[in-house]
Design a protein around this motif. Structure first.
Motif, short mmCIF file in Angstrom:
data_model
loop_
_atom_site.label_atom_id
_atom_site.label_comp_id
_atom_site.label_asym_id
_atom_site.label_seq_id
_atom_site.Cartn_x
_atom_site.Cartn_y
_atom_site.Cartn_z
N VAL A 198 73.51 54.62 -41.78
CA VAL A 198 72.67 54.82 -42.96
C VAL A 198 72.47 56.32 -43.20
CG1 VAL A 198 70.50 54.17 -44.06
CG2 VAL A 198 71.46 52.73 -42.25
N ARG A 199 72.71 56.74 -44.46
CA ARG A 199 72.49 58.14 -44.82
C ARG A 199 71.45 58.22 -45.94
NH1 ARG A 199 78.58 59.91 -45.79
NH2 ARG A 199 78.69 57.66 -46.18
N GLU A 200 70.63 59.26 -45.88
CA GLU A 200 69.68 59.52 -46.96
C GLU A 200 69.66 61.02 -47.22
OE1 GLU A 200 65.62 58.12 -46.28
OE2 GLU A 200 66.39 56.08 -46.44
N ASN A 201 69.84 61.42 -48.43
CA ASN A 201 69.86 62.85 -48.80
C ASN A 201 70.77 63.66 -47.88
OD1 ASN A 201 67.85 62.21 -50.72
ND2 ASN A 201 66.28 62.42 -49.13
N GLY A 202 71.93 63.12 -47.58
CA GLY A 202 72.91 63.88 -46.80
C GLY A 202 72.66 63.90 -45.31
N SER A 203 71.63 63.17 -44.84
CA SER A 203 71.39 63.11 -43.40
C SER A 203 71.57 61.69 -42.90
CB SER A 203 69.94 63.51 -43.07
OG SER A 203 69.72 64.84 -43.42
N VAL A 204 72.00 61.57 -41.65
CA VAL A 204 72.07 60.24 -41.03
C VAL A 204 70.67 59.86 -40.57
CG1 VAL A 204 72.90 58.99 -39.01
CG2 VAL A 204 74.50 60.32 -40.40
N VAL A 205 70.20 58.67 -40.96
CA VAL A 205 68.83 58.26 -40.65
C VAL A 205 68.77 56.92 -39.93
CG1 VAL A 205 67.80 59.60 -42.52
CG2 VAL A 205 68.54 57.24 -42.95
N GLY A 206 69.92 56.34 -39.59
CA GLY A 206 69.87 55.07 -38.88
C GLY A 206 71.20 54.35 -38.91
N VAL A 207 71.16 53.12 -38.41
CA VAL A 207 72.37 52.30 -38.38
C VAL A 207 72.06 50.89 -38.89
CG1 VAL A 207 73.38 53.53 -36.41
CG2 VAL A 207 72.00 51.48 -35.99
N ASP A 208 73.08 50.22 -39.38
CA ASP A 208 72.97 48.81 -39.72
C ASP A 208 73.63 47.99 -38.62
OD1 ASP A 208 71.61 49.02 -42.12
OD2 ASP A 208 73.46 49.34 -43.28
N VAL A 209 72.92 46.94 -38.20
CA VAL A 209 73.50 45.97 -37.27
C VAL A 209 73.45 44.64 -38.01
CG1 VAL A 209 73.25 44.84 -35.03
CG2 VAL A 209 72.67 47.26 -35.26
N GLY A 210 74.57 44.29 -38.66
CA GLY A 210 74.55 43.12 -39.54
C GLY A 210 73.53 43.34 -40.64
N ASP A 211 72.56 42.44 -40.82
CA ASP A 211 71.56 42.66 -41.87
C ASP A 211 70.30 43.37 -41.35
OD1 ASP A 211 72.02 40.30 -40.68
OD2 ASP A 211 71.06 39.00 -42.13
N ARG A 212 70.31 43.77 -40.07
CA ARG A 212 69.16 44.55 -39.56
C ARG A 212 69.40 46.03 -39.82
NH1 ARG A 212 65.96 43.02 -35.33
NH2 ARG A 212 64.90 44.99 -35.76
N ARG A 213 68.40 46.73 -40.33
CA ARG A 213 68.49 48.18 -40.50
C ARG A 213 67.59 48.83 -39.44
NH1 ARG A 213 69.55 51.20 -46.01
NH2 ARG A 213 71.51 50.20 -45.41
N ILE A 214 68.20 49.71 -38.61
CA ILE A 214 67.48 50.36 -37.53
C ILE A 214 67.41 51.85 -37.86
CG2 ILE A 214 67.38 50.67 -35.01
CD1 ILE A 214 67.76 47.73 -35.78
N SER A 215 66.22 52.41 -37.96
CA SER A 215 66.16 53.83 -38.28
C SER A 215 66.09 54.65 -36.99
CB SER A 215 64.99 54.13 -39.21
OG SER A 215 63.78 53.89 -38.55
N ALA A 216 66.58 55.88 -37.10
CA ALA A 216 66.64 56.76 -35.93
C ALA A 216 66.70 58.20 -36.40
CB ALA A 216 67.87 56.44 -35.08
#
Lengths: 405, 91
Positions: A198-216
């Motif tokens: 997952v990216r937001e404004n050019g930064s990586v902010v997490g990962v998707d695991v299937g339909d779960r979104r995990i922020s980091a």
């Protein structure tokens, strides 16, 4: 009683949380050692995710040789520090790793090979690795079973001998780091396939695991042979080509060799395990592939080359043959650290045929980078930006490797 | 896993008859900048799946040709000369 009947797992199971400080993709030696050293620094809100089982990639498929006799001023200190961490690792992890520092010989069968080994010996000595050149008589003393090929083409002319090199139980290293990280609060999630980053404004902010979104805050890829697949999730290419490397192991025999022996000329390396099995490996397959199936062709080739050095092994049965994936970089050096223009994302890849040797120091330095935000000097030369700057490392003392780029 | 490759000149042969030449890349223009040249020299798709790639029949006719191969299963979906219009499956 119930306790007695419950399998004594080395790490606990968890439900995936919605947020971690650090998400590490890949539960091999690099992912787990990074998690372990992060936890030691007090960063424990960490998840290590793996699409398969723990240590099921190259960490469980390498041939468990630990050495530091490389060639470059960037490579040698890095592998030297890794060996030094390995020496104390069983105590550190409170886990028997069966580390046997029995020494390692790199044979030279030609003037040019010996010249290369002498150069390595010189740089090794300069940078604090205990390598020295030995001649045929001392080789025969250290490895009495060897055929020096006297009278044949390419007789053994000399060897680089590193006495502190050795062989370790690779699975135990992975389990020890995993258990150590778990005990400090890190979550290990096997069979948890990262499907997107997952990216937001050019930064990586997490990962998707299937339909779960995990922020980091930080996402680190430690996926070796599969690194290009992870990079694709952030629209990136890497200077990597994935090649399988094959090895085989024979039936157990009486002990006949105490040290590991490698020959770049013959594209083969050989050692005997504590159980008496002979482990034989070579260079990477000559074409790229993500297939972990082995080939008869390579078995025949490796066996023939092994027989050049140890002819009496003719007729010994092969028990197992396997392949593991190597993410080969063009300069045979790792790719570590941040990626320019993509904050929040860290790479630990380019582990080719040398990744297991680097496991402890790789995790140690990546944890320091994540904790302090500063790249440790030891891994500064390995950043991805070296390719656009023309500052390749050229670590030609990597395992007998075909020119793959 | 070993497999057969269909050399457009010689026919199906063991993969170990051939030299692998890497994925097919588009050569940058002569006046391309550093970034583009770096990308061309070092950075690869390294596909885990269907890939168009160069092969040389080094132990046969010594000609270069292009194959489409699934790098995960090593299934070869087709081979053709570089200047040939792409036909057949998997292109």
């Amino acid at each position: 009683m119930r306790q007695l009947l419950t399998p004594n797992s080395m790490w606990s199971t968890h439900e995936l949380k919605d947020r971690y400080d650090v998400v590490i993709i890949g539960a091999g030696i690099h992912g787990l050692s990074t998690a372990y050293y992060l936890a030691k620094r007090g960063i424990t809100n960490v998840a290590v995710l793996d699409k398969g089982y723990v240590g099921g990639g190259a960490s469980g498929r390498n041939t468990a040789i630990i050495r530091a006799n490389y060639l470059t001023r960037e490579g040698i200190p890095f592998f030297r520090e890794s060996l030094s961490l390995y020496e104390d690792l069983a105590q550190e992890l409170d886990f028997n790793l069966l580390f046997d520092q029995s020494g390692r010989l790199d044979l030279g069968h030609s003037e040019s090979a010996v010249y290369g080994l002498r150069m390595r010996t010189g740089v090794n000595k300069l940078l604090g690795v205990d390598s020295r050149m030995i001649g045929p008589s001392e080789i025969k003393e250290l490895v009495p079973a060897i055929d020096l090929r006297v009278g044949k083409p390419l007789p053994v002319m000399g060897a680089l001998y590193q006495s502190s090199a050795g062989v370790i139980r690779h699975d135990a290293v992975v389990w020890g780091y995993g258990r150590g990280a778990d005990r400090q609060g890190v979550e290990i999630h096997p069979f948890t396939d990262v499907t997107g980053i997952v990216r937001e404004n050019g930064s990586v902010v997490g990962v998707d695991v299937g339909d779960r979104r995990i922020s980091a805050d930080i996402v680190m890829s430690a996926t070796a042979g599969w690194s290009s697949n992870i990079a694709r999730m952030v629209d990136m290419k890497l200077p990597l080509i994935t090649h399988p490397l094959q090895a085989f192991v024979t039936e157990p025999l009486k002990p006949f060799i105490d040290r590991s022996v490698s020959s770049a000329n013959l594209h083969v390396y050989v050692y005997q395990t504590d159980r008496g099995e002979v482990v034989v490996g070579g260079g990477v397959d000559p074409y790229s592939s993500y297939s972990q199936r082995s080939t008869l062709h390579t078995l025949e080739e490796l066996a023939a080359n092994m027989l050049e050095l140890f002819p009496f092994l003719r007729g010994v049965n092969v028990m197992r043959q396997w392949a593991g994936l190597c993410d080969m970089s063009p300069d045979y050096a790792p790719i570590m650290g941040e990626v320019d223009g993509l904050p929040g994302f860290l790479l630990s890849c380019g582990w080719g045929t040398w990744g297991f040797k680097a496991g402890p120091i790789g995790g140690y330095t990546m944890a320091e980078l994540i904790d302090t935000g500063k790249t440790p000097d030891l891994i500064r030369p390995f950043n991805l930006r070296r390719f656009s700057r023309g500052e390749l490392v050229n670590e030609r003392a990597a395992a007998p490797a075909a020119a793959v780029h | 896993m070993a497999f057969l490759l269909n050399c457009p000149n010689c026919g199906a042969r063991n993969v170990y008859d051939f030299r692998f030449g890497g994925e097919v890349l588009t050569r940058p223009a002569p006046d391309a900048g550093n970034e583009e040249l770096t990308e061309y020299l070092y950075f690869k798709e390294n596909m885990d799946g269907e890939q168009r790639e160069w092969w040389n029949h080094s132990m046969g006719c010594r000609k270069w040709f292009i194959a489409t191969r699934n790098t995960h299963s090593n299934e070869v979906l087709g081979t053709h000369w570089p200047d040939e219009p792409v036909t057949g499956t998997g292109q």
